[in-house]
Scaffold this motif. Structure first.
Motif, mmCIF file in Angstrom:
data_model
loop_
_atom_site.group_PDB
_atom_site.id
_atom_site.type_symbol
_atom_site.label_atom_id
_atom_site.label_comp_id
_atom_site.label_asym_id
_atom_site.label_seq_id
_atom_site.Cartn_x
_atom_site.Cartn_y
_atom_site.Cartn_z
ATOM 1 N N SER A 58 -23.620 -18.145 3.938
ATOM 2 C CA SER A 58 -23.096 -17.140 2.676
ATOM 3 C C SER A 58 -21.664 -16.961 3.366
ATOM 4 O O SER A 58 -21.419 -17.419 2.364
ATOM 5 C CB SER A 58 -23.977 -15.601 2.837
ATOM 6 O OG SER A 58 -25.099 -15.901 2.357
ATOM 7 N N ASP A 112 -11.429 -23.298 -2.921
ATOM 8 C CA ASP A 112 -11.149 -23.734 -4.095
ATOM 9 C C ASP A 112 -10.782 -22.725 -4.784
ATOM 10 O O ASP A 112 -9.192 -23.270 -6.116
ATOM 11 C CB ASP A 112 -12.674 -23.784 -5.106
ATOM 12 C CG ASP A 112 -13.631 -24.992 -4.613
ATOM 13 O OD1 ASP A 112 -13.225 -26.063 -4.012
ATOM 14 O OD2 ASP A 112 -14.899 -24.519 -4.750
ATOM 15 N N LYS A 113 -10.528 -21.151 -5.021
ATOM 16 C CA LYS A 113 -9.897 -20.781 -6.073
ATOM 17 C C LYS A 113 -8.135 -20.559 -5.779
ATOM 18 O O LYS A 113 -7.091 -20.699 -5.962
ATOM 19 C CB LYS A 113 -9.519 -19.297 -5.593
ATOM 20 C CG LYS A 113 -11.417 -18.077 -6.434
ATOM 21 C CD LYS A 113 -11.978 -17.832 -5.859
ATOM 22 C CE LYS A 113 -12.887 -17.329 -6.703
ATOM 23 N NZ LYS A 113 -13.482 -16.021 -6.811
ATOM 24 N N SER A 137 -20.167 -19.821 4.891
ATOM 25 C CA SER A 137 -19.300 -20.786 4.320
ATOM 26 C C SER A 137 -19.597 -20.851 3.162
ATOM 27 O O SER A 137 -18.438 -21.740 3.182
ATOM 28 C CB SER A 137 -20.584 -22.124 4.572
ATOM 29 O OG SER A 137 -20.654 -21.722 6.621
ATOM 30 N N SER A 138 -20.353 -20.996 2.445
ATOM 31 C CA SER A 138 -20.584 -20.279 1.189
ATOM 32 C C SER A 138 -19.238 -20.272 0.052
ATOM 33 O O SER A 138 -18.312 -20.295 -0.894
ATOM 34 C CB SER A 138 -21.426 -20.487 0.059
ATOM 35 O OG SER A 138 -22.468 -20.695 0.539
ATOM 36 N N ASN A 139 -18.926 -18.724 1.025
ATOM 37 C CA ASN A 139 -17.466 -17.833 0.544
ATOM 38 C C ASN A 139 -15.890 -18.435 0.795
ATOM 39 O O ASN A 139 -15.008 -18.439 0.344
ATOM 40 C CB ASN A 139 -17.679 -16.163 1.386
ATOM 41 C CG ASN A 139 -18.668 -15.853 1.245
ATOM 42 O OD1 ASN A 139 -19.673 -16.015 -0.724
ATOM 43 N ND2 ASN A 139 -19.496 -14.535 1.351
ATOM 44 N N CYS A 140 -16.603 -19.056 2.217
ATOM 45 C CA CYS A 140 -14.968 -19.673 3.066
ATOM 46 C C CYS A 140 -15.238 -21.173 1.656
ATOM 47 O O CYS A 140 -13.663 -21.363 1.505
ATOM 48 C CB CYS A 140 -15.896 -20.872 3.863
ATOM 49 S SG CYS A 140 -15.392 -19.097 4.980
ATOM 50 N N LYS A 141 -15.929 -21.547 1.570
ATOM 51 C CA LYS A 141 -15.767 -22.942 0.550
ATOM 52 C C LYS A 141 -15.152 -22.618 -1.495
ATOM 53 O O LYS A 141 -14.549 -22.617 -1.728
ATOM 54 C CB LYS A 141 -16.966 -23.690 0.140
ATOM 55 C CG LYS A 141 -17.561 -24.587 1.006
ATOM 56 C CD LYS A 141 -18.401 -25.334 1.022
ATOM 57 C CE LYS A 141 -19.193 -25.785 2.149
ATOM 58 N NZ LYS A 141 -20.532 -26.778 2.084
ATOM 59 N N GLU A 142 -15.780 -21.231 -1.634
ATOM 60 C CA GLU A 142 -15.165 -20.521 -2.794
ATOM 61 C C GLU A 142 -14.067 -20.555 -2.801
ATOM 62 O O GLU A 142 -13.128 -20.435 -3.573
ATOM 63 C CB GLU A 142 -16.836 -19.063 -3.410
ATOM 64 C CG GLU A 142 -15.744 -19.201 -4.132
ATOM 65 C CD GLU A 142 -16.323 -17.774 -5.149
ATOM 66 O OE1 GLU A 142 -16.521 -17.029 -5.804
ATOM 67 O OE2 GLU A 142 -17.510 -17.803 -4.423
ATOM 68 N N ALA A 143 -13.414 -20.233 -1.692
ATOM 69 C CA ALA A 143 -11.805 -19.009 -1.712
ATOM 70 C C ALA A 143 -11.367 -20.325 -1.630
ATOM 71 O O ALA A 143 -9.910 -19.967 -1.670
ATOM 72 C CB ALA A 143 -11.851 -18.603 -0.330
ATOM 73 N N THR A 145 -8.264 -20.554 6.049
ATOM 74 C CA THR A 145 -10.119 -20.877 5.244
ATOM 75 C C THR A 145 -10.986 -21.719 5.980
ATOM 76 O O THR A 145 -11.760 -21.595 6.537
ATOM 77 C CB THR A 145 -9.904 -20.380 3.813
ATOM 78 O OG1 THR A 145 -8.907 -19.280 3.597
ATOM 79 C CG2 THR A 145 -11.169 -19.797 3.375
ATOM 80 N N LYS A 146 -10.092 -22.785 6.054
ATOM 81 C CA LYS A 146 -10.570 -24.344 6.493
ATOM 82 C C LYS A 146 -10.559 -23.780 7.419
ATOM 83 O O LYS A 146 -12.161 -24.873 8.203
ATOM 84 C CB LYS A 146 -9.816 -25.408 6.080
ATOM 85 C CG LYS A 146 -9.696 -26.148 4.844
ATOM 86 C CD LYS A 146 -9.317 -27.070 4.583
ATOM 87 C CE LYS A 146 -8.799 -27.615 2.832
ATOM 88 N NZ LYS A 146 -8.007 -28.627 2.963
#
Length: 288
Positions: free
Chosen positions: A248, A258-259, A250-256, A14-15
């Motif tokens: 959008s 973190d989770k 990139s934001s989803n990747c960052k959220e994933a 994901t990174k």
């Protein structure tokens, strides 16, 4: 249930995706800046030129031009401007939907001409694909668009087609565009519009050179300007849509990330706790 090793692989993957989407966002933002300047510079000129032609042609008596003449030919050309690449949200799908509705509502026999392959791939079953234009670079130059416009205009002048339409996305902002189908030839005015202009200008202008010479030069330029401005609109809308989509993503990747990190830490904490319990239990059993 995923183990710590699997979660580490997912986080690493994901990174990597995040690096790609972030880079694409930056590239699209840079391209959007240039495209936005181009369309904002071109649009006022094209609009004013079109309004001038409408006004002068309505006021001048006994003047005609082949680009103004309505034809009884029910065959028309539809030039569709889309992208060659995806990853730009609804840029192509929304335009394809607009074109499909236009085709189904039209009583004319439409020939499809395409700049960009994405919408062509989506609607090729609904329209006869006559030609997909190719260029030296991804984005056509002004001279290349003049060649495209003239190729279609020659078919119009020869009577092979009665109208020319262009379908494209109108750029509104970095996050907004409007799918549009517009008639560019003939540039005729309804009689009601002519009467409105004559009422608005109840006098005649003084022309130098003659009105015929002015209109003969400006009318083809107005047509070419309309085609080229449509391209600039489409390019700006594409880069804006792609930048928004990559933002959008990139934001989803960052959220994933973190989770997944929280989940991995919880599993690691649980494993450490289990090991401590086993050590303490073993020590207690030895002491007991």
């Amino acid at each position: 249930m995923a183990n710590i090793k699997d979660l580490k692989k997912k986080i690493k993957s994901t990174k990597g995706t995040l690096k790609i989407t972030s880079a694409m966002k930056l590239v699209s933002a840079a391209k959007l800046n240039r495209a936005q300047i181009a369309i904002q510079s071109s649009r006022p000129y094209a609009k004013e030129l079109e309004e001038t032609i409408k006004t002068v042609s309505a006021l001048v008596q006994n003047y005609t031009h082949e680009y103004l003449v309505e034809s009884e030919n029910t065959k028309a050309a539809l030039l569709v401007i889309s992208s060659n690449k995806g990853l730009c949200a609804g840029y192509n799908s929304q335009l394809a939907k607009k074109v499909k509705n236009f085709i189904s509502d039209s009583s004319e026999e439409l020939d499809g001409y395409f700049i960009g392959k994405k919408v062509k791939d989506l609607i090729k079953k609904d329209i006869e694909v006559v030609k997909e234009f190719s260029f030296n670079r991804i984005e056509p130059t002004y001279n290349e668009m003049v060649d495209v416009a003239n190729e279609l205009a020659e078919k119009f002048k020869a009577g092979e087609i009665g109208k020319i339409y262009v379908a494209y996305n109108v750029f509104e902002s970095a996050i907004s565009f409007e799918p549009t189908v517009k008639q560019v030839l003939p540039m005729s005015l309804a009689e009601e519009e002519k009467e409105e202009l004559r009422d608005k200008f109840p006098f005649d202008f003084k022309y130098e050179p003659t009105p015929k010479e002015i209109l003969d030069g400006l009318i083809p330029q107005t047509y070419i300007s309309a085609i080229y401005t449509s391209l600039l609109d489409g390019i700006a809308a594409e880069h804006g849509s792609r930048m928004s989509a990559m933002d959008s993503a990139s934001s989803n990747c960052k959220e994933a990330i973190d989770k997944l990190t929280i989940k991995m830490n919880k599993l690691r904490q649980a494993a450490i706790t289990t090991e401590l319990i086993e050590v303490v239990s073993g020590a207690e059993s030895l002491n007991g």
